[in-house]
Design a protein around this motif. Structure first.
Motif, PDB file in Angstrom:
ATOM      1  N   ASP A  31      13.416  13.408   5.841  1.00 55.89           N
ATOM      2  CA  ASP A  31      13.209  12.331   6.812  1.00 55.89           C
ATOM      3  C   ASP A  31      13.226  10.981   6.101  1.00 55.89           C
ATOM      4  O   ASP A  31      13.389  10.896   4.885  1.00 55.89           O
ATOM      5  CB  ASP A  31      11.876  12.546   7.518  1.00 55.89           C
ATOM      6  CG  ASP A  31      11.827  11.889   8.890  1.00 55.89           C
ATOM      7  OD1 ASP A  31      12.749  11.114   9.189  1.00 55.89           O
ATOM      8  OD2 ASP A  31      10.870  12.156   9.641  1.00 55.89           O
ATOM      9  N   ASN A  32      13.039   9.902   6.847  1.00 49.86           N
ATOM     10  CA  ASN A  32      12.968   8.571   6.253  1.00 49.86           C
ATOM     11  C   ASN A  32      11.763   8.460   5.329  1.00 49.86           C
ATOM     12  O   ASN A  32      10.815   9.249   5.410  1.00 49.86           O
ATOM     13  CB  ASN A  32      12.883   7.499   7.340  1.00 49.86           C
ATOM     14  CG  ASN A  32      14.138   7.418   8.186  1.00 49.86           C
ATOM     15  OD1 ASN A  32      15.211   7.825   7.751  1.00 49.86           O
ATOM     16  ND2 ASN A  32      13.996   6.916   9.404  1.00 49.86           N
ATOM     17  N   TYR A  33      11.775   7.449   4.465  1.00 50.52           N
ATOM     18  CA  TYR A  33      10.655   7.200   3.567  1.00 50.52           C
ATOM     19  C   TYR A  33       9.374   7.037   4.377  1.00 50.52           C
ATOM     20  O   TYR A  33       9.353   6.371   5.419  1.00 50.52           O
ATOM     21  CB  TYR A  33      10.937   5.936   2.745  1.00 50.52           C
ATOM     22  CG  TYR A  33       9.795   5.501   1.862  1.00 50.52           C
ATOM     23  CD1 TYR A  33       9.388   6.285   0.788  1.00 50.52           C
ATOM     24  CD2 TYR A  33       9.116   4.321   2.116  1.00 50.52           C
ATOM     25  CE1 TYR A  33       8.326   5.889  -0.015  1.00 50.52           C
ATOM     26  CE2 TYR A  33       8.060   3.910   1.314  1.00 50.52           C
ATOM     27  CZ  TYR A  33       7.668   4.705   0.248  1.00 50.52           C
ATOM     28  OH  TYR A  33       6.614   4.317  -0.542  1.00 50.52           O
ATOM     29  N   TYR A  34       8.297   7.668   3.912  1.00 50.44           N
ATOM     30  CA  TYR A  34       7.068   7.746   4.701  1.00 50.44           C
ATOM     31  C   TYR A  34       6.367   6.407   4.907  1.00 50.44           C
ATOM     32  O   TYR A  34       5.465   6.292   5.741  1.00 50.44           O
ATOM     33  CB  TYR A  34       6.088   8.744   4.084  1.00 50.44           C
ATOM     34  CG  TYR A  34       5.592   8.390   2.695  1.00 50.44           C
ATOM     35  CD1 TYR A  34       4.502   7.543   2.519  1.00 50.44           C
ATOM     36  CD2 TYR A  34       6.206   8.919   1.566  1.00 50.44           C
ATOM     37  CE1 TYR A  34       4.034   7.220   1.252  1.00 50.44           C
ATOM     38  CE2 TYR A  34       5.751   8.604   0.293  1.00 50.44           C
ATOM     39  CZ  TYR A  34       4.667   7.757   0.141  1.00 50.44           C
ATOM     40  OH  TYR A  34       4.220   7.433  -1.126  1.00 50.44           O
ATOM     41  N   GLY A  35       6.773   5.380   4.172  1.00 54.13           N
ATOM     42  CA  GLY A  35       6.162   4.064   4.331  1.00 54.13           C
ATOM     43  C   GLY A  35       6.874   3.158   5.327  1.00 54.13           C
ATOM     44  O   GLY A  35       6.498   1.987   5.482  1.00 54.13           O
ATOM     45  N   GLU A  36       7.886   3.692   6.011  1.00 53.68           N
ATOM     46  CA  GLU A  36       8.589   2.907   7.027  1.00 53.68           C
ATOM     47  C   GLU A  36       7.864   3.061   8.377  1.00 53.68           C
ATOM     48  O   GLU A  36       7.767   4.161   8.913  1.00 53.68           O
ATOM     49  CB  GLU A  36      10.043   3.376   7.135  1.00 53.68           C
ATOM     50  CG  GLU A  36      10.825   3.151   5.847  1.00 53.68           C
ATOM     51  CD  GLU A  36      12.247   3.683   5.896  1.00 53.68           C
ATOM     52  OE1 GLU A  36      12.976   3.504   4.913  1.00 53.68           O
ATOM     53  OE2 GLU A  36      12.627   4.288   6.940  1.00 53.68           O
ATOM     54  N   HIS A  48      -8.083   0.954  -1.871  1.00 45.05           N
ATOM     55  CA  HIS A  48      -7.598   2.017  -0.997  1.00 45.05           C
ATOM     56  C   HIS A  48      -6.076   2.097  -1.028  1.00 45.05           C
ATOM     57  O   HIS A  48      -5.406   1.661  -0.091  1.00 45.05           O
ATOM     58  CB  HIS A  48      -8.095   1.793   0.434  1.00 45.05           C
ATOM     59  CG  HIS A  48      -7.873   2.978   1.329  1.00 45.05           C
ATOM     60  ND1 HIS A  48      -8.467   4.197   1.113  1.00 45.05           N
ATOM     61  CD2 HIS A  48      -7.121   3.133   2.443  1.00 45.05           C
ATOM     62  CE1 HIS A  48      -8.091   5.051   2.052  1.00 45.05           C
ATOM     63  NE2 HIS A  48      -7.268   4.424   2.870  1.00 45.05           N
ATOM     64  N   TYR A  49      -5.542   2.620  -2.124  1.00 45.95           N
ATOM     65  CA  TYR A  49      -4.111   2.864  -2.275  1.00 45.95           C
ATOM     66  C   TYR A  49      -3.272   1.583  -2.228  1.00 45.95           C
ATOM     67  O   TYR A  49      -2.047   1.645  -2.066  1.00 45.95           O
ATOM     68  CB  TYR A  49      -3.592   3.842  -1.210  1.00 45.95           C
ATOM     69  CG  TYR A  49      -4.191   5.221  -1.281  1.00 45.95           C
ATOM     70  CD1 TYR A  49      -3.578   6.230  -2.006  1.00 45.95           C
ATOM     71  CD2 TYR A  49      -5.381   5.519  -0.617  1.00 45.95           C
ATOM     72  CE1 TYR A  49      -4.123   7.504  -2.078  1.00 45.95           C
ATOM     73  CE2 TYR A  49      -5.945   6.779  -0.677  1.00 45.95           C
ATOM     74  CZ  TYR A  49      -5.308   7.774  -1.412  1.00 45.95           C
ATOM     75  OH  TYR A  49      -5.862   9.028  -1.474  1.00 45.95           O
ATOM     76  N   SER A  87       0.842  -1.198   0.000  1.00 52.38           N
ATOM     77  CA  SER A  87       0.000   0.000   0.000  1.00 52.38           C
ATOM     78  C   SER A  87       0.873   1.242   0.000  1.00 52.38           C
ATOM     79  O   SER A  87       1.977   1.251   0.553  1.00 52.38           O
ATOM     80  CB  SER A  87      -0.907   0.035   1.232  1.00 52.38           C
ATOM     81  OG  SER A  87      -1.773  -1.070   1.267  1.00 52.38           O
ATOM     82  N   ASP A  88       0.356   2.280  -0.627  1.00 56.37           N
ATOM     83  CA  ASP A  88       0.990   3.596  -0.606  1.00 56.37           C
ATOM     84  C   ASP A  88       0.365   4.376   0.555  1.00 56.37           C
ATOM     85  O   ASP A  88      -0.821   4.721   0.508  1.00 56.37           O
ATOM     86  CB  ASP A  88       0.745   4.296  -1.941  1.00 56.37           C
ATOM     87  CG  ASP A  88       1.462   5.637  -2.041  1.00 56.37           C
ATOM     88  OD1 ASP A  88       2.003   6.103  -1.017  1.00 56.37           O
ATOM     89  OD2 ASP A  88       1.465   6.217  -3.141  1.00 56.37           O
ATOM     90  N   LEU A  89       1.155   4.644   1.583  1.00 53.59           N
ATOM     91  CA  LEU A  89       0.625   5.309   2.772  1.00 53.59           C
ATOM     92  C   LEU A  89       0.524   6.821   2.628  1.00 53.59           C
ATOM     93  O   LEU A  89       0.284   7.519   3.626  1.00 53.59           O
ATOM     94  CB  LEU A  89       1.497   4.973   3.995  1.00 53.59           C
ATOM     95  CG  LEU A  89       1.540   3.508   4.436  1.00 53.59           C
ATOM     96  CD1 LEU A  89       2.263   3.389   5.777  1.00 53.59           C
ATOM     97  CD2 LEU A  89       0.157   2.901   4.524  1.00 53.59           C
ATOM     98  N   ARG A  90       0.642   7.326   1.414  1.00 50.67           N
ATOM     99  CA  ARG A  90       0.592   8.775   1.229  1.00 50.67           C
ATOM    100  C   ARG A  90      -0.722   9.369   1.747  1.00 50.67           C
ATOM    101  O   ARG A  90      -0.762  10.528   2.164  1.00 50.67           O
ATOM    102  CB  ARG A  90       0.791   9.142  -0.229  1.00 50.67           C
ATOM    103  CG  ARG A  90      -0.307   8.705  -1.170  1.00 50.67           C
ATOM    104  CD  ARG A  90      -0.153   9.300  -2.558  1.00 50.67           C
ATOM    105  NE  ARG A  90       1.153   9.080  -3.136  1.00 50.67           N
ATOM    106  CZ  ARG A  90       1.995  10.061  -3.463  1.00 50.67           C
ATOM    107  NH1 ARG A  90       1.644  11.316  -3.263  1.00 50.67           N
ATOM    108  NH2 ARG A  90       3.161   9.789  -3.978  1.00 50.67           N
TER     109      ARG A  90
END
Length: 238
Positions: free
Chosen positions: A179-184, A228-229, A160-163
């Motif tokens: 910052d770190n990648y937003y999906g971590e 949903h993404y 999933s893309d947590l955007r």
């Protein structure tokens, strides 16, 4: 993973022993606590999301079901006479799968699996690629897949893309690009008095997955989009 720190496996063992309507509390560093009904881990094929149904349908040859949990995916594949092996790190979950009649079970960490057996399909559902932990862990993940795949094999994953967790009303992203990648994500699970250790989990958008897959010798084909993404993809060796 010690049994005393295995909330998911303990919950599954309770469920198959007759303790129904139980829930696993899922804590993370990016959202409020969530609840996972244990019953969901035992869902039959007709109650699975369409993405999972599609993934099971296209799985072929000798199949490795990674992070098999209570074994619902492996059990369905076995029932339709496909050659499937369930891989699970939780000892209790492996006991549950044995009780459910799953024939081939490997109790081991995916990254520690022996490489003498090759698989035509490595199946990683319920965001199975999350075991990479973070973006930096993708190279180790892809290297292990290469060791386990047959020459024309494929890795079938959903993620999933947590955007959506960081989008403003105008569609802009409220994230720190330094910052770190937003999906971590950092997770911890709790079931009754059994609390697991914190662990890292990766959610990755399809474009980032495509980039990192190519960097590590894989081509990617998106198979389906979810509601949903989320999405389903197939990775093959270049």
């Amino acid at each position: 993973m010690g049994i005393q720190k295995d909330p998911l496996g303990t919950a599954c063992l309770d469920y198959i022993s007759g303790i129904k309507n139980s829930e696993i509390i899922v804590q993370s560093n990016i959202t409020e606590d969530d609840v996972l009904p244990v019953e969901y881990l035992f869902r039959p094929f007709n109650q699975m999301p369409d993405i999972e149904k599609k993934a099971l349908t296209i799985s072929k040859g000798k199949i490795l079901d990674v992070g098999a949990g209570a074994g619902s995916h492996a059990l369905y594949l076995q029932q339709i006479n496909k050659d499937v092996t369930a891989n699970e790190i939780s000892e209790n979950a492996c006991r549950v799968m044995q009780q459910r009649g799953i024939k081939n079970i490997i109790h081991n960490d995916f990254f520690q699996l022996p490489t003498d057996t090759k698989f035509d399909t490595i199946l990683m559902l319920m965001n199975g690629i999350g075991i990479a932990g973070d973006i930096d862990g993708l190279k180790i993940f892809f290297d292990k897949c290469k060791e386990l795949l047959s020459p024309k094999g494929s890795v079938i994953i959903d993620s999933s893309d947590l955007r959506y967790l960081f989008e403003d009303d105008d569609g802009s992203m409220l994230i720190n690009l330094n910052d770190n990648y937003y999906g971590e994500v950092a997770y911890k699970m709790k079931y009754k008095n059994t609390e697991g250790e914190s662990f890292k989990w990766l959610f990755i958008d399809d474009e980032s997955l495509k980039f990192h897959a190519k960097q590590n010798g894989f081509a990617i084909e998106k198979i389906a989009d979810g509601p949903h993404y989320d999405y389903l993809a197939k990775l093959t060796l270049l």
